[in-house]
Design a protein around this motif. Structure first.
Motif, short mmCIF file in Angstrom:
data_model
loop_
_atom_site.label_atom_id
_atom_site.label_comp_id
_atom_site.label_asym_id
_atom_site.label_seq_id
_atom_site.Cartn_x
_atom_site.Cartn_y
_atom_site.Cartn_z
N ALA A 254 0.83 -1.21 0.00
CA ALA A 254 0.00 0.00 0.00
C ALA A 254 0.87 1.26 0.00
CB ALA A 254 -0.93 0.00 1.21
N ARG A 255 1.93 1.27 0.79
CA ARG A 255 2.81 2.45 0.79
C ARG A 255 3.40 2.67 -0.60
NH1 ARG A 255 3.88 0.79 6.12
NH2 ARG A 255 5.56 -0.60 5.51
N LEU A 256 3.78 1.58 -1.26
CA LEU A 256 4.34 1.68 -2.60
C LEU A 256 3.31 2.24 -3.58
CD1 LEU A 256 6.91 0.98 -4.28
CD2 LEU A 256 5.86 -1.24 -4.72
N ARG A 257 2.11 1.70 -3.55
CA ARG A 257 1.06 2.12 -4.49
C ARG A 257 0.64 3.57 -4.25
NH1 ARG A 257 1.58 -1.69 -8.32
NH2 ARG A 257 0.88 -3.77 -7.69
N LEU A 258 0.68 4.00 -2.99
CA LEU A 258 0.20 5.33 -2.64
C LEU A 258 1.31 6.37 -2.59
CD1 LEU A 258 -2.26 4.27 0.21
CD2 LEU A 258 -2.86 4.96 -2.12
N ASN A 259 2.52 5.97 -3.04
CA ASN A 259 3.67 6.88 -3.06
C ASN A 259 3.98 7.47 -1.69
OD1 ASN A 259 4.35 6.70 -5.86
ND2 ASN A 259 2.59 7.99 -6.33
N LYS A 260 3.82 6.67 -0.66
CA LYS A 260 4.19 7.08 0.68
C LYS A 260 5.66 6.72 0.92
CE LYS A 260 -0.38 6.74 2.83
NZ LYS A 260 -1.15 6.16 3.96
N PRO A 261 6.32 7.38 1.88
CA PRO A 261 7.72 7.05 2.16
C PRO A 261 7.87 5.58 2.54
CG PRO A 261 7.10 9.10 3.24
CD PRO A 261 5.83 8.51 2.68
N LEU A 262 8.87 4.94 1.94
CA LEU A 262 9.11 3.53 2.23
C LEU A 262 9.97 3.39 3.47
CD1 LEU A 262 9.71 2.18 -1.39
CD2 LEU A 262 7.58 2.27 -0.08
N GLU A 263 9.84 2.27 4.13
CA GLU A 263 10.60 2.00 5.35
C GLU A 263 10.83 0.49 5.45
OE1 GLU A 263 6.85 1.92 8.47
OE2 GLU A 263 7.68 3.87 7.84
N ALA A 264 11.61 0.10 6.45
CA ALA A 264 11.84 -1.33 6.66
C ALA A 264 10.50 -2.03 6.91
CB ALA A 264 12.78 -1.54 7.84
N LEU A 265 10.44 -3.31 6.57
CA LEU A 265 9.21 -4.08 6.72
C LEU A 265 8.81 -4.15 8.20
CD1 LEU A 265 7.16 -5.89 5.15
CD2 LEU A 265 8.61 -7.83 5.81
N GLU A 266 7.56 -3.85 8.46
CA GLU A 266 7.07 -3.94 9.83
C GLU A 266 7.08 -5.39 10.33
OE1 GLU A 266 3.70 -0.42 9.87
OE2 GLU A 266 3.23 -2.33 8.91
N THR A 267 7.20 -5.54 11.64
CA THR A 267 6.92 -6.84 12.23
C THR A 267 5.41 -7.00 12.31
OG1 THR A 267 6.89 -5.98 14.48
CG2 THR A 267 9.03 -6.74 13.62
N VAL A 268 4.97 -8.22 12.61
CA VAL A 268 3.53 -8.45 12.72
C VAL A 268 2.92 -7.55 13.78
CG1 VAL A 268 1.78 -10.15 13.37
CG2 VAL A 268 3.69 -10.83 11.88
N GLU A 269 3.57 -7.45 14.93
CA GLU A 269 3.03 -6.63 16.00
C GLU A 269 2.91 -5.16 15.59
OE1 GLU A 269 4.95 -10.17 18.07
OE2 GLU A 269 5.36 -8.88 16.35
N GLN A 270 3.90 -4.64 14.89
CA GLN A 270 3.84 -3.25 14.43
C GLN A 270 2.69 -3.04 13.45
OE1 GLN A 270 7.91 -3.11 12.95
NE2 GLN A 270 8.45 -1.58 14.51
N ALA A 271 2.49 -3.98 12.55
CA ALA A 271 1.42 -3.85 11.56
C ALA A 271 0.04 -3.93 12.23
CB ALA A 271 1.54 -4.94 10.51
#
Length: 346
Positions: A254-271
């Protein structure tokens, strides 16, 4: 394995708090797992300057995986040819073929694999190819990889023979990758195997396969069209766990599609703790509808139905299961679990 073979596409994901060394270590262990389980091939993608992706150099990763495996085919999914001089690509993969004879695939794509700034940096030497020259450069690479090499003809007269390696005993198998009509038609016209990037796009799959199969021009190496398809997959002992492990990658998409700043992959808990906005939720739900997420048995059933629907005997899984906070950073338990459960149920 049954009549449907499994393969793996790896972007070498980098999670929060994980180093590149740990991410690569996890992926090499995953390649070893795929080899042990009987998967047909293991491909590394090419992406640049992305906080959550460490697969920047497929040839280096392939060479490392070759030292860890003994049977599985290894390749690129793919080398983005406009970023590289054709001779360099041919030399790299000829060397890989010498390292792991009969096990190397060279998947070629024409996307840049990053943003315009990185594309410019990759082509800063002025020696790399461009998109308009893609068909000719594909043909150059296939010629360079052959035993006779390629011949350069000078306008003033005379010829010059170029080989990718001095004394080849075999050559990598060349594949064209894409998610458009263009790539399907080019692969058909050149008599090359073709892979539609269904894991990334999912749009236009039927038309691309029809164009490829209907327009295929037989070649000496491939008298019939050869193709398989990619899918994003997460398998776990329960559907609930599978959905949780899928969420971080869905949010990354979703971040990629919406042109939002990219970051390291979230952990499950973060998501799970994040509060998504309406736009993110819409993209996540749309992407989730095309992914195979569930128990090993349910994902395997989806793989069988998918293969039958499109007339293929191989499905390449992109195992996108994320990690929980407590899981080791130098391993990918969720991704390994996905491969193990699907292979056991197929």
């Amino acid at each position: 394995m049954t009549s449907t073979s499994l393969s793996v596409l790896d972007l070498v994901p980098v999670r929060t708090g994980q180093t590149s060394a740990e991410a690569i270590s996890a992926s090499l262990a995953l390649a070893d797992t795929a080899d042990r389980l009987g998967f047909r091939r293991y491909w590394f993608a090419e992406h640049h300057n992305m906080p959550a992706v460490a697969s920047t150099t497929p040839p280096v990763l392939i060479a490392a995986a070759a030292t860890r495996t003994s049977r599985i085919r290894l390749g690129s999914g793919g080398v983005m040819l406009p970023n590289h001089a054709p001779l360099i690509v041919a030399e790299q993969f000829a060397a890989l073929e010498a390292i792991a004879p009969g096990r190397i695939d060279l998947g070629l794509g024409r996307a840049p694999g990053s943003d315009p700034v990185i594309t410019q940096l990759l082509r800063g030497s002025g020696t790399t190819s461009d998109v308009e020259q893609f068909p000719r450069h594909v043909q150059d690479i296939t010629a360079l990889l052959g035993g006779d090499g390629a011949t350069v003809r000078f306008t003033s007269g005379g010829e010059y023979t170029v080989r990718s390696t001095p004394a080849a005993t075999g050559a990598p198998e060349v594949w064209l990758l894409g998610s458009s009509d263009y790539s399907a038609q080019l692969a058909a016209s050149l008599g090359l195997p073709y892979v539609f990037a269904n894991h990334f796009s999912g749009q236009g799959l039927e038309r691309a396969l029809d164009l490829y199969r209907g327009g295929y021009q037989p070649s000496e190496q491939h008298p019939e069209p050869v193709t398989f398809l990619t899918v994003n997959a997460v398998a776990a002992p329960t559907s609930e766990e599978a959905e949780e492990r899928a969420l971080p990658q869905l949010r990354m998409m979703a971040r990629l599609r919406l042109n939002k700043p990219l970051e390291a992959l979230e952990t499950v808990e973060q998501a799970l703790a994040a509060e998504p906005d309406a736009a993110t939720t819409q993209v996540v739900e749309a992407a989730r509808s095309r992914w195979f997420v569930g128990t090993g048995a349910s994902v395997a059933a989806e793989v069988r139905e998918f293969a039958a629907r499109y007339g293929i005997d191989e499905v390449m899984l992109s195992p996108v299961a994320a990690s929980y906070d407590a899981e080791p950073r130098d391993a990918a338990p969720g991704r390994a679990q996905t491969l193990e459960l699907v292979a056991a149920s197929l």
